[in-house]
Write a protein that holds these residues in place. Structure first.
Motif: not given
Length: 760
Positions: A4-5, A67-77, A97-106, A356-361
């Motif tokens: 989902m990048s 819209r911002e909360i709606s995006w966070l709901q998407f990442n909850e899915r 890992a996708i969740f973590a990367q999505n939230l970074d970009e958000f 560990p932090l940063d679960l993109r790993a």
């Protein structure tokens, strides 16, 4: 949805721990407002807000979800898929890992942009009725809950299940003496030479902490003076975040096939801090991570200088102000206070999380070759309309397109044997005179780029409209834009002030009866890698009207051209919104003339634009059936009495990223349908060059209607949006058995279609 990048940004599972949690946006009404639930399933209170009624609308002021909360709901899915035991285990690690990367970009873009607008005084009340600071507060509240859930799903569900399968991330104190010794050699040979410990004292100010870097905060004590010092050690980003714990020489070479262990790089560094600070006492150490504003602001007064301006701005990106601080939950308060003070972050921007932090790993875990822990293997096949009639014959893409229009659906239809093959054949064909192409994102080693270079070197006229401002791909795009220029390709950067997001390709070929134009209009990027992971549609055609439309549009993009009228295209920013609204109004007329005939069925990534949403509300109030398949953000409230009773909103997430955009209108029995690159967002409709192409082949119209019917069907697993802003997951039938996966059904449908074509 396996990745989902970027467009997401770039764009999942149900854990017992999060199954009852649904993030809800703030409503303007006390009675209809729904709160996000905490981990205990109880609603967490958030403020209530009253939006000002929109003038002359006659509609409720609270008709738009945030819209911002709606995006966070998407990442909850996304997170729900990571906790779903019916999803293969390594894919669940991927979703974490996708969740973590999505939230970074958000945070880097949306939160940073909101903070910047607040600081400059240009932020305005959102369409949902929230003041900017209220939006920021709600984002912080919801993000804290989601990040805590994310860590818990990993620690309590995914990690233990991985360990049961022989895959584990171990900490330093869990290693044997022999393993520590071997990793000590790795530290000496590979890590020590690149580490730069930075102390903080009167002669050494607090170091700059780059965005998304993982760092060790180290507390040192001088044994002679007893004085305490702070130091920072950056975990080198160029090395693997997870180091494989290799089996010892006495162990079987097959031992690690089903006993795969990793240790975090920061643990190895922490265990050897004494070598970095000889003579000092290492009192304690903690990991932390900063997210910074990495959105770009480039003045485009002069398109000729755009490339230089963007390169200059990219060099500044890493110095953006911080918007989030993640620290391991064991960090002492006095250490945290120092970091918070030096970075200038607010208390609400601090996220305490278990290491560990940063679960993109976890991408490294997800990449393990354990087929039994992945989705069933899938290989894209050639679309039947492009397959050669005799196996011994070479595929002739031009002949196939002359025979009939071809509607592609990737990844079910192979990108390499369709779009890529078209460009490669065009580059080698002496009858091809010119190729014109838009490029928004592509891979650095792309065969698309190679084909354009081959064509230019063969003496063909080649135009590439490169969008170098594609977010987070800017450096990559600059690199291959220069590569294209050096090969003789005419590279232009579109229209000043607008991003060129349209997905267009035009091939001009000299044939016996005259010039013929072969066209591709798609919904996804010309990127062979993401074409295997993103669901996208594309039209291949030699239709004269489409060819004329693309010629006019490319002329606008590459030079000074008058405004043009298009025959089969809707083009933003000039006419797309108004064109779609006109079709919505036409459906209203059909419904009034013949009740029950009105139908609007769309598939999009996001729907935010207020004018479009209001037009859909008007259609619903007139009785038109409105079916919306939305992957990500949806600001429309479905099923509200008197407002949107005939509207249904669904979301589908899975192994492929649902990325195509379809706009289907019932047309009172004469349907109208468009596909293209645009979502219903302000940026797409007002600040981008976008294009939708109208489909005319009856087969393709039926295919699109069938596709959306599947996406809206209760037969397949999905999420449904309620009028209160809450998404509800439906993935089990009445007996508790998993519902069928839509994407699996599409894999089978396309396979049957190919088998049927071969029999013919």
């Amino acid at each position: 949805m396996g990745r989902m990048s970027n467009e997401t940004a770039v764009d999942v599972a149900e854990a017992a721990i999060v199954s009852e949690v649904s993030i809800a946006s703030a409503s303007a009404s006390e009675t209809r407002h729904q709160q996000p639930r905490g981990a205990n399933g109880r609603f967490v209170r958030m403020g209530h807000h009253h939006a000002e009624a929109a003038p002359d609308q006659g509609m409720p002021a609270d008709r738009f979800l945030d819209r911002e909360i709606s995006w966070l709901q998407f990442n909850e899915r996304v997170l729900q898929l990571a906790g779903d035991e019916n999803v293969p285990l390594l894919e669940r690690a991927r979703f974490l890992a996708i969740f973590a990367q999505n939230l970074d970009e958000f945070f880097m873009v949306r939160v940073a942009g909101l903070k910047r607008r607040i600081a400059t005084g240009i932020a305005v009340r959102s369409a949902s009725g929230l003041e900017p600071r209220e939006v920021l507060e709600q984002i912080s509240h919801v993000a804290h809950e989601l990040m805590t859930m994310h860590a818990r799903v990993y620690a309590e569900q995914v990690r233990p299940e991985l360990e049961e399968e022989g895959v584990s991330i171990v900490r330093w104190d869990e290693l044997s003496d022999d393993e520590r010794e071997r990793l000590g050699t790795v530290f000496t040979d590979r890590l020590f030479p690149v580490l730069t410990p930075l102390a903080v004292d009167p002669a050494h100010p607090f170091p700059y902490i780059s965005g998304l870097s993982l760092n060790l905060a180290v507390i040192l004590v001088n044994p002679r003076s007893g004085k305490e010092h702070f130091a920072r050690v950056k975990v080198p980003p160029m090395l693997p975040r997870l180091l494989r714990v290799e089996p010892g020489p006495e162990e079987s070479p097959l031992a690690d096939m089903y006993d795969t262990r990793f240790v975090p790089l920061e643990d190895v560094i922490a265990a050897h801090l004494q070598q970095l600070f000889p003579g000092m006492e290492i009192r304690e150490h903690f990991t932390f991570r900063v997210t910074r504003n990495e959105d770009l602001e480039v003045e485009e007064d002069d398109a000729e200088n755009l490339l230089t301006a963007l390169e200059r701005e990219l060099s500044r990106r890493r110095f953006g102000p911080p918007v989030r601080l993640e620290v391991e939950d064991a960090m002492d308060d006095h250490v945290l206070d120092l970091i918070v003070r030096e970075l200038g972050v607010a208390a609400s921007e601090v996220y305490r999380l278990p290491a560990p932090l940063d679960l993109r790993a976890l991408n490294a875990i997800a990449d393990l070759e354990r087929s039994e822990l992945h989705f069933e293997p899938f290989v894209a096949r050639t679309n039947p309309d492009l397959a050669p009639t005799e196996s011994a014959k070479a595929r002739d893409i031009f002949a196939a397109i002359r025979k009939q229009d071809v509607l592609l659906q990737h990844p079910y239809d192979s990108f390499s044997t369709s779009v890529q093959a078209l460009l490669e054949q065009a580059a080698a064909d002496p009858q091809v005179l010119a190729i014109k192409q838009t490029l928004y994102r592509t891979s650095g080693d792309s065969p698309i780029i190679d084909a354009l270079i081959d064509a230019a070197e063969a003496g063909k006229q080649v135009l590439a409209v490169v969008e170098i401002k594609a977010r987070f791909d800017e450096e990559n795009n600059i690199s291959w834009a220069r590569k294209l220029e050096h090969a003789g390709v005419h590279v232009v950067y579109g229209i000043v002030g607008l991003k060129t997001h349209a997905k267009l390709c035009l091939v001009i070929r000299q044939e016996a009866e005259g010039m013929r134009r072969y066209c591709h209009v798609g919904t996804g990027n010309y990127n062979p890698k993401t074409a295997r992971l993103y669901e996208d549609l594309g039209l291949l055609t030699d239709d004269e009207h489409v060819g004329e439309d693309l010629s006019r549009l490319f002329n606008q993009l590459s030079g000074i051209a008058p405004r043009s009228r298009f025959k089969r295209l809707l083009v933003a920013p000039r006419a797309m919104r108004s064109g779609l609204v006109a079709h919505i109004r036409q459906e209203i007329e059909h419904e009034r003339a013949n009740p029950g005939s009105g139908l609007i069925a769309w598939k999009v990534n996001s729907i935010v634009d207020e004018q479009v949403i209001d037009a859909l509300y008007e259609a619903a109030q007139a009785g038109v059936r409105v079916e919306l398949w939305v992957r990500g953000i949806c600001a429309l409230r479905p099923g509200v009495p008197g407002l949107s009773e005939t509207v249904r909103v669904r979301s589908v997430l899975g192994r492929f990223l649902e990325h195509s955009r379809v706009f289907y209108f019932g047309g009172a029995g004469e349907p109208v349908a468009f596909i293209g690159s645009a979502d219903m967002m302000h940026r797409n409709l007002d600040r981008r060059v976008e294009a939708l192409v109208r489909l005319t082949d009856e087969r393709h119209l039926e295919d699109l209607r069938s596709l959306i019917e599947r996406g809206m069907s209760d037969h397949y697993a999905h999420w449904a949006l309620g009028g209160d802003g809450r998404w509800t997951r439906h993935h089990l039938d009445a007996e508790g058995r998993p519902l069928e996966d839509l994407q699996d059904s599409l894999i089978e449908m396309h396979a049957k279609r190919r088998r049927k074509a071969r029999r013919r």
